[in-house]
Motif scaffolding. Structure first.
Motif, short mmCIF file in Angstrom:
data_model
loop_
_atom_site.label_atom_id
_atom_site.label_comp_id
_atom_site.label_asym_id
_atom_site.label_seq_id
_atom_site.Cartn_x
_atom_site.Cartn_y
_atom_site.Cartn_z
N GLU A 189 36.94 -69.40 68.80
CA GLU A 189 36.32 -69.63 67.48
C GLU A 189 35.51 -68.41 67.06
OE1 GLU A 189 32.10 -71.21 66.24
OE2 GLU A 189 33.12 -72.59 67.58
N VAL A 190 34.68 -67.90 67.98
CA VAL A 190 33.84 -66.74 67.68
C VAL A 190 34.69 -65.52 67.35
CG1 VAL A 190 32.20 -65.10 68.68
CG2 VAL A 190 31.88 -67.56 69.04
N THR A 191 35.75 -65.31 68.11
CA THR A 191 36.64 -64.18 67.84
C THR A 191 37.28 -64.30 66.46
OG1 THR A 191 37.12 -63.88 70.19
CG2 THR A 191 38.71 -62.94 68.63
N ALA A 192 37.74 -65.50 66.12
CA ALA A 192 38.36 -65.71 64.81
C ALA A 192 37.38 -65.44 63.68
CB ALA A 192 38.90 -67.14 64.72
N PHE A 193 36.15 -65.94 63.83
CA PHE A 193 35.16 -65.74 62.78
C PHE A 193 34.82 -64.26 62.62
CE2 PHE A 193 31.10 -65.52 60.72
CZ PHE A 193 31.14 -66.54 59.77
N ARG A 194 34.61 -63.57 63.73
CA ARG A 194 34.25 -62.15 63.67
C ARG A 194 35.37 -61.32 63.07
NH1 ARG A 194 31.31 -61.57 69.65
NH2 ARG A 194 29.31 -62.50 69.03
N THR A 195 36.60 -61.62 63.45
CA THR A 195 37.74 -60.89 62.90
C THR A 195 37.86 -61.12 61.40
OG1 THR A 195 38.89 -61.09 65.02
CG2 THR A 195 40.23 -60.51 63.10
N PHE B 34 37.41 -59.06 55.89
CA PHE B 34 37.21 -59.36 54.48
C PHE B 34 35.77 -59.12 53.99
CE2 PHE B 34 40.74 -62.13 55.94
CZ PHE B 34 41.75 -61.54 55.19
N GLY B 35 34.80 -59.26 54.87
CA GLY B 35 33.44 -58.83 54.55
C GLY B 35 32.55 -59.82 53.82
N THR B 36 33.07 -60.56 52.86
CA THR B 36 32.25 -61.50 52.09
C THR B 36 32.98 -62.82 51.94
OG1 THR B 36 33.16 -60.90 49.92
CG2 THR B 36 31.30 -59.58 50.74
N TRP B 37 32.22 -63.86 51.61
CA TRP B 37 32.82 -65.18 51.38
C TRP B 37 33.77 -65.13 50.18
CZ3 TRP B 37 32.43 -67.75 55.51
CH2 TRP B 37 31.25 -67.84 56.24
N GLU B 38 33.39 -64.37 49.17
CA GLU B 38 34.23 -64.27 47.98
C GLU B 38 35.56 -63.60 48.31
OE1 GLU B 38 30.15 -64.99 46.77
OE2 GLU B 38 31.03 -63.52 48.14
N ALA B 39 35.52 -62.57 49.16
CA ALA B 39 36.76 -61.89 49.55
C ALA B 39 37.65 -62.80 50.39
CB ALA B 39 36.43 -60.61 50.31
N ARG C 46 37.71 -66.10 50.09
CA ARG C 46 38.25 -67.04 49.10
C ARG C 46 39.47 -66.45 48.40
NH1 ARG C 46 34.88 -67.25 43.76
NH2 ARG C 46 35.66 -65.11 43.90
N ASP C 47 39.41 -65.17 48.08
CA ASP C 47 40.47 -64.52 47.29
C ASP C 47 41.58 -63.92 48.14
OD1 ASP C 47 38.95 -65.18 45.07
OD2 ASP C 47 37.95 -63.23 45.00
N ALA C 48 41.43 -63.94 49.45
CA ALA C 48 42.42 -63.30 50.33
C ALA C 48 43.75 -64.04 50.28
CB ALA C 48 41.90 -63.27 51.76
N PRO C 49 44.86 -63.32 50.38
CA PRO C 49 46.16 -64.00 50.54
C PRO C 49 46.12 -64.89 51.78
CG PRO C 49 46.45 -61.67 50.06
CD PRO C 49 44.99 -61.86 50.33
N VAL C 50 46.66 -66.08 51.66
CA VAL C 50 46.57 -67.03 52.76
C VAL C 50 47.22 -66.49 54.02
CG1 VAL C 50 48.67 -68.31 52.17
CG2 VAL C 50 46.79 -69.48 53.33
N GLU C 51 48.27 -65.70 53.88
CA GLU C 51 48.95 -65.13 55.05
C GLU C 51 48.02 -64.17 55.80
OE1 GLU C 51 50.10 -64.94 51.96
OE2 GLU C 51 51.79 -66.35 51.95
N GLU C 52 47.24 -63.37 55.05
CA GLU C 52 46.32 -62.43 55.69
C GLU C 52 45.17 -63.15 56.38
OE1 GLU C 52 45.01 -59.17 53.29
OE2 GLU C 52 47.00 -58.86 52.39
N LEU C 53 44.66 -64.21 55.74
CA LEU C 53 43.58 -64.97 56.37
C LEU C 53 44.10 -65.68 57.61
CD1 LEU C 53 40.69 -65.96 56.39
CD2 LEU C 53 41.33 -67.76 54.77
#
Length: 225
Positions: A50-56, A61-66, A68-75
């Motif tokens: 979980e921690v690794t996933a969150f940090r990555t 992406f850097g921000t919550w807004e980024a 939100r806007d990220a392509p689902v495949e990249e997220l």
């Protein structure tokens, strides 16, 4: 003293674990938005992953807004150390989109001012947010008198006989809450102590019954004798 009364037995084993582990002050593991998204990532996933996933995710992406806007495949790729990333990525995007649309920013501090019932209703309407996620956030971060029931709390409660063998974790929330006073510090310590006990002693396989301070009050142990 052993009691057959469910409330009395619950309070008894709670007091024994208070003495065994020590009473803890309530603490939030993380900032509330971090807690919310990290708990979604934690479903069926180890804490380390979980921690690794969150940090990555945040590094990419850097921000919550980024996010939100990220392509689902990249997220999905960014959170791949969390199990079922293809399900969690759309959930996270939808959660962030709703919060930002409603509040103007990625912030859930407004939950502090809501009633328990209203806050639970609001949270559990979010994609991927169930009772465990909602109660963890509300208890740990906002000190509301709710009770998270994870796999450890559920298992220990069943073996002790506080809940029936067929009671689900979802139903256990309400049942156990009725046995305990509506006090956030009490509920926090009940959760933490049962969680630790399930991790260290009352493990899923090979529980260490002989080392258990609750064995004289435990239906599972008594049934083995």
């Amino acid at each position: 003293m052993v009691t057959d009364d469910a409330t009395g037995k619950t309070l008894l084993v709670h007091e024994i674990l208070n003495q065994h582990y020590g009473i803890q002050a309530i603490y939030g593991r993380l900032e509330p938005m971090h807690e919310l998204i990290a708990t979604v990532l934690s479903h069926r996933t180890t804490h380390a992953n979980e921690v690794t996933a969150f940090r990555t995710m945040m590094a990419r992406f850097g921000t919550w807004e980024a996010i939100r806007d990220a392509p689902v495949e990249e997220l999905t790729e960014a959170i791949q150390t969390s199990n079922y990333p293809e399900i969690k990525a759309p959930w996270i995007k939808q959660i962030l989109a709703r919060i930002i649309a409603e509040r103007g920013e990625a912030n859930v501090d407004f939950l502090r001012e809501m009633t328990n019932e209203a806050a639970m209703t609001w949270l559990t309407a979010l994609p991927g947010v169930g009772l465990k996620t909602a109660t963890l956030l509300l208890l740990f971060n906002f000190q509301k008198p709710v009770l998270p029931v994870d796999t450890h709390v559920h298992r220990v409660s069943q073996r002790l006989g506080l809940i029936g063998p067929k009671v689900s974790a979802e139903k256990a929330h309400a049942i156990l809450l009725r046995y305990l006073p509506p006090d956030a510090t009490v509920l926090f310590n009940f959760h933490k102590h049962f969680y630790w006990h399930g991790q260290r002693i009352c493990t899923w396989s090979y529980p260490k019954c002989q080392s258990c301070v609750l064995k004289l009050h435990c239906d599972y142990f008594q049934g083995k004798q």
